[in-house]
Design a protein around this motif. Sequence first.
Motif, PDB file in Angstrom:
ATOM      1  N   ILE A  76       0.792  -1.326  -0.644  1.00 46.93           N
ATOM      2  CA  ILE A  76      -0.471   0.413  -0.293  1.00 46.93           C
ATOM      3  C   ILE A  76       0.863   0.706   0.098  1.00 46.93           C
ATOM      4  O   ILE A  76       1.599   1.470   0.802  1.00 46.93           O
TER       5      ILE A  76
ATOM      6  N   SER B  14      -5.150   9.780   7.495  1.00 48.27           N
ATOM      7  CA  SER B  14      -5.192   8.868   9.008  1.00 48.27           C
ATOM      8  C   SER B  14      -4.569   8.986   9.950  1.00 48.27           C
ATOM      9  O   SER B  14      -3.592  10.013  10.188  1.00 48.27           O
TER      10      SER B  14
ATOM     11  N   HIS C 125      -5.907   0.834   7.226  1.00 44.44           N
ATOM     12  CA  HIS C 125      -6.056   1.778   6.020  1.00 44.44           C
ATOM     13  C   HIS C 125      -5.453   1.234   4.646  1.00 44.44           C
ATOM     14  O   HIS C 125      -4.747   1.401   4.494  1.00 44.44           O
ATOM     15  N   THR C 126      -6.885   1.447   3.954  1.00 39.96           N
ATOM     16  CA  THR C 126      -6.872   1.250   2.327  1.00 39.96           C
ATOM     17  C   THR C 126      -6.066   2.531   1.924  1.00 39.96           C
ATOM     18  O   THR C 126      -5.497   1.804   0.533  1.00 39.96           O
ATOM     19  N   HIS C 127      -5.886   3.332   2.044  1.00 41.58           N
ATOM     20  CA  HIS C 127      -5.213   4.767   1.404  1.00 41.58           C
ATOM     21  C   HIS C 127      -5.001   5.419   2.401  1.00 41.58           C
ATOM     22  O   HIS C 127      -5.438   6.431   2.744  1.00 41.58           O
TER      23      HIS C 127
ATOM     24  N   LYS D 158      -1.116   1.158   7.695  1.00 43.28           N
ATOM     25  CA  LYS D 158      -1.331   0.532   6.787  1.00 43.28           C
ATOM     26  C   LYS D 158      -1.955  -0.631   6.903  1.00 43.28           C
ATOM     27  O   LYS D 158      -2.448  -0.822   5.845  1.00 43.28           O
TER      28      LYS D 158
ATOM     29  N   ASN E 115     -11.495   4.902   6.147  1.00 40.31           N
ATOM     30  CA  ASN E 115     -11.426   4.431   4.823  1.00 40.31           C
ATOM     31  C   ASN E 115     -12.392   5.580   3.730  1.00 40.31           C
ATOM     32  O   ASN E 115     -13.565   6.040   3.977  1.00 40.31           O
TER      33      ASN E 115
END
Length: 248
Positions: free
Chosen positions: A3, A174, A204-206, A201, A160
Amino acid sequence: MSIRTTYTIDVEPDLHDHQYKGITEGLKKFEKICDKHKIKPILFVTADCIKKYPEIFKRLEKKGWEISLHGFTHKRFDDIPYKEKEDEIKQSLTYWKKYLNSKPKGFRAPQHSIDEDTLDLLEKYGFEYDSSQTPLNFLQLLFFPHKFPLWIKSFLTPRNPYKIRKNLYEYPPSALKIPFVSLTVRVLPKPFLRAYIALIKAFHTHPMFYAHSWDFIKLPESRIDRTFPYTKLLDKLDYIISLENENP
């Protein structure tokens, strides 16, 4: 594939003295790190800074940096009436067209002061996303305790990206109680920072980091900068981006 973090900078007049060294000097220091690691950050810029330094932002935009909106000035959107919110957005769009010949995709409200009316206006004027919500971020309450109702509402939003209006997405910075921001990077020693980012990470996907343009200059009136100087912040940013490049 690992990611990747999105690096975002709120660009505005400098803290305390309201000069523009964060733009004329600080961004150059950050740009060297970005060039070294081949990353393209997002700048959320107040429109008055676009007017004052159009050539800087045109040059960065040509390099592939995204130049999005941080308000017309650095005025809180939750403190102004609907018509003034709309006027700030409309006037900002005219500045983007006049000075950059483009249109901002995204928006971050000054001091994360997003409210429902502003979100409606962002959708009305064709923005693709907002990045103002602060889920799981206790630091916002520490800095703005008088805004508790707005903070608790934002604190409980999804961590997210999600669709916040029919044609508008929310991409929140984040946090895991401690936000992924310049202050955290300044304070944490590198071994702890490495573990903290691994947690970010994992949840969180982004992942999204944010700082301010004035974070990259010396701030004589800032106790934080005197204790954890901006030079250390730049060094640690170089370090955490290097960690990502070690695991592409």
